[in-house]
Design an enzyme around this catalytic site. Structure first.
Site, mmCIF file in Angstrom:
data_model
loop_
_atom_site.group_PDB
_atom_site.id
_atom_site.type_symbol
_atom_site.label_atom_id
_atom_site.label_comp_id
_atom_site.label_asym_id
_atom_site.label_seq_id
_atom_site.Cartn_x
_atom_site.Cartn_y
_atom_site.Cartn_z
ATOM 1 N N HIS A 1 0.889 -1.163 0.000
ATOM 2 C CA HIS A 1 0.000 0.000 0.000
ATOM 3 C C HIS A 1 0.927 1.213 0.000
ATOM 4 O O HIS A 1 2.001 1.178 0.611
ATOM 5 C CB HIS A 1 -0.831 0.112 1.278
ATOM 6 N N ASP B 1 2.438 2.055 3.267
ATOM 7 C CA ASP B 1 3.318 1.064 3.890
ATOM 8 C C ASP B 1 4.757 1.490 3.626
ATOM 9 O O ASP B 1 5.645 1.296 4.449
ATOM 10 C CB ASP B 1 3.189 -0.328 3.250
ATOM 11 N N GLU C 1 -10.452 -6.983 -4.866
ATOM 12 C CA GLU C 1 -10.261 -8.003 -3.827
ATOM 13 C C GLU C 1 -11.522 -8.066 -2.958
ATOM 14 O O GLU C 1 -11.749 -7.195 -2.111
ATOM 15 C CB GLU C 1 -9.039 -7.647 -2.974
ATOM 16 N N GLU D 1 -8.760 -13.737 -1.608
ATOM 17 C CA GLU D 1 -8.054 -13.970 -0.338
ATOM 18 C C GLU D 1 -8.770 -15.072 0.446
ATOM 19 O O GLU D 1 -9.991 -15.038 0.612
ATOM 20 C CB GLU D 1 -8.005 -12.674 0.479
ATOM 21 N N HIS E 1 -10.919 -14.017 3.402
ATOM 22 C CA HIS E 1 -12.094 -13.259 2.963
ATOM 23 C C HIS E 1 -13.151 -14.233 2.450
ATOM 24 O O HIS E 1 -14.351 -14.033 2.666
ATOM 25 C CB HIS E 1 -11.734 -12.275 1.861
ATOM 26 N N ASP F 1 -4.450 -13.896 -2.460
ATOM 27 C CA ASP F 1 -3.867 -13.453 -1.196
ATOM 28 C C ASP F 1 -3.914 -14.653 -0.263
ATOM 29 O O ASP F 1 -4.987 -15.055 0.220
ATOM 30 C CB ASP F 1 -4.658 -12.272 -0.601
ATOM 31 N N ASP G 1 -10.933 -11.764 10.533
ATOM 32 C CA ASP G 1 -9.855 -11.920 9.562
ATOM 33 C C ASP G 1 -8.537 -12.086 10.316
ATOM 34 O O ASP G 1 -7.842 -11.104 10.561
ATOM 35 C CB ASP G 1 -9.853 -10.640 8.707
ATOM 36 N N ASP H 1 -5.842 -13.624 9.384
ATOM 37 C CA ASP H 1 -4.673 -13.510 8.498
ATOM 38 C C ASP H 1 -3.491 -14.362 8.962
ATOM 39 O O ASP H 1 -2.357 -13.876 9.059
ATOM 40 C CB ASP H 1 -4.226 -12.038 8.391
ATOM 41 N N ASP I 1 -0.601 -12.528 2.298
ATOM 42 C CA ASP I 1 -1.287 -11.473 3.058
ATOM 43 C C ASP I 1 -1.577 -12.059 4.441
ATOM 44 O O ASP I 1 -2.731 -12.321 4.795
ATOM 45 C CB ASP I 1 -2.571 -11.054 2.331
HETATM 46 C C1 XUL Z 1 -7.567 -6.585 4.145
HETATM 47 C C2 XUL Z 1 -6.712 -6.991 3.022
HETATM 48 C C3 XUL Z 1 -5.859 -5.929 2.434
HETATM 49 C C4 XUL Z 1 -5.738 -6.007 0.948
HETATM 50 C C5 XUL Z 1 -5.002 -4.839 0.337
HETATM 51 O O1 XUL Z 1 -8.338 -7.578 4.689
HETATM 52 O O2 XUL Z 1 -6.683 -8.129 2.634
HETATM 53 O O3 XUL Z 1 -4.621 -5.992 3.043
HETATM 54 O O4 XUL Z 1 -5.094 -7.169 0.538
HETATM 55 O O5 XUL Z 1 -5.550 -3.622 0.687
HETATM 56 CO CO CO Z 2 -5.658 -9.079 1.061
#
Ligand code: XUL
Ligand code: CO
Length: 441
Positions: A106, A109, A237, A273, A276, A301, A312, A314, A344
């Site tokens: 991003h 970042d 996404e 993702e 997600h 992702d 989430d 992650d 991710d």
């Molecule tokens: C948030 C997510 C983000 C996107 C990019 O859940 O996955 O990090 O991948 O904005």
């Molecule tokens: Co993502």
């Protein structure tokens, strides 16, 4: 070594190499062998593994109940320009040591957002130039860039879908700069994740108008980048919720419908993702299959959620069974369109050693590699494909074939059914399919 900058951040850890499944070295790949050819392509080319700048180099382990625990050395400089450069040095050292080829970011970042827009623009230009040099000396590439239009309080009511036009304009300006940085760094794709493009309450929201704004906004962004000569893909996404109560890009099917409604389907594909998908009550493989059917399986992702809670988390991928099912869809689709596999994912708050982030990425890469090898074997050596094809074989000849070709009318179905009389049941053989997957793992 210019590649490492002046400082080595991950001391005592060298390049991570493939040593095979019998190796006891925790800092080695057991299954990810970059140059090994599987189904006609090297693993390196199948996956295009990427590091997510935000989790690995910005996140410090903070959660809603406590501050960060991972006060790593590259994150300590007070001067934002120096901090951005230190972070880039650490990132490129890490990616090189992992032997991966890509990163994703991003805008903020790369460098901390400044108090004013013009100052942010200057900062981004400085860090983009710095990273350009690092890319050149290392050969590491940019899989995709994106803009963080969800953290700053100004976006609390949305970015492209904000009810205040001035906020929409500000998001547009920010995305222009993020696209400029992506193009300057020869990014292969550009991602839109709209965490706050949705609503917290439908009572104060004109959903129809907001969706029209989002369509308009994405078309403007596409036209700008294409006008600048950007040839890559744009990815949406999907995520159903979090931070919004409802996010407009709820899941892959919803995002595809949206793209088609606003005439964006030629330039945009989907970045799926795992966590997600599960938040949307789907499996990862389901989301991939929906995208593949539309010719829009763009990028992945990689991460995972937690079965016992609903947010989430992650976490790094480690579920071989589920990833194998996903790789069956992946191979059938002929791989990804322009994208790659971006981790991710973040290490846990109580993982505070420098080597933890290596173990995390090694595990993630090995999970995908092992799943790919297994899926390839299932397709090439087992009865899996034949069994699936047999289920549909009634459409390969005769009236079934005519049905698929659009040659029949409803009255034809009436006549055929009447002649057939009562039918024999055809088993779906689900347990057999499940056993085949486990047998090959
Ligand atoms: C948030 C997510 C983000 C996107 C990019 O859940 O996955 O990090 O991948 O904005
Ligand atoms: Co993502």
């Amino acid at each position: 070594m210019t590649l490492l900058g002046d400082k080595e951040y991950f001391k005592g850890i060298g390049e991570i190499k493939y040593e095979g499944a019998t190796s006891d070295n925790p800092l080695a790949f057991k299954y990810y062998n970059p140059n090994q050819v599987v189904a006609g392509k090297t693993m390196r080319d199948h996956f295009k593994f990427a590091i997510a700048y935000w989790h690995t180099f910005c996140g410090q382990g903070a959660d809603p109940f406590g501050p960060g625990t991972q006060n790593f050395e590259w994150d300590r400089a007070k001067d934002p320009i120096q901090a951005g450069k230190d972070k880039a040095d650490a990132a490129f050292e890490f990616i090189s040591k992992m032997g991966f080829d890509y990163f994703c970011f991003h805008d903020f970042d790369l460098i901390q957002e400044a108090p004013t827009f013009s100052e942010s623009e200057k900062r981004l230009a400085i860090i983009t130039d710095y990273i350009k040099e690092k890319k050149k000396t290392s050969g590491i590439k940019l899989l995709w860039g994106t803009a963080n239009c969800f953290s700053n309080p100004r976006y609390m009511n949305g970015a492209a879908t904000n009810p205040d036009f001035d906020v929409v304009a500000r998001a547009g300006a920010q995305i222009k700069l993020a696209m400029d940085a992506t193009m300057a760094l020869e990014g292969e794709n550009y991602v839109f994740w709209g965490g706050r493009e949705g609503y917290m309450s439908l009572l104060n929201t004109d959903m129809g108008r907001e969706l029209d704004h989002m369509g308009q906004f994405l078309a403007m962004a596409r036209d700008y980048a294409r006008g600048q000569g950007f040839k890559g893909n744009f990815f949406i996404e999907p995520k159903p919720m979090e931070p919004s109560k409802h996010q407009y890009d709820f899941d892959t099917a919803t995002a595809i419908g949206f793209l088609r409604e606003y005439g964006l389907e030629k330039d945009f594909k989907i970045n799926i993702e795992v966590n997600h998908a599960t938040l949307a009550q789907h499996t990862f493989q389901h989301e991939m299959a929906v995208a593949a059917k539309a010719g829009m399986l763009g990028s992945l992702d990689a991460n995972r959620g937690d079965y016992q809670n609903g947010w989430d988390t992650d976490q790094f991928p480690n579920n071989i069974l589920e990833t194998t099912e996903a790789m069956l869809v992946f191979l059938k689709a002929g791989g990804l369109q322009g994208g790659g596999v971006n981790f991710d994912a973040k290490i846990r708050r109580n993982s505070t050693d420098l080597d933890d982030v290596f173990h995390a990425h090694i595990g993630g890469a090995d999970t995908f590699a092992r799943a790919l090898l297994t899926a390839d074997k299932i397709i090439s050596s087992s009865s899996y494909n034949a069994l699936r094809e047999r289920r549909y074989s009634s459409f390969d000849t005769g009236s079934g074939k005519d049905f698929e070709a659009g040659k029949l009318e409803l009255t034809d179905l009436y006549t055929i059914a009447k002649e057939n009389g009562e039918l024999e049941l055809q088993s779906g053989k689900q347990e057999l399919f499940e056993n085949i997957i486990n047998q090959y793992i």
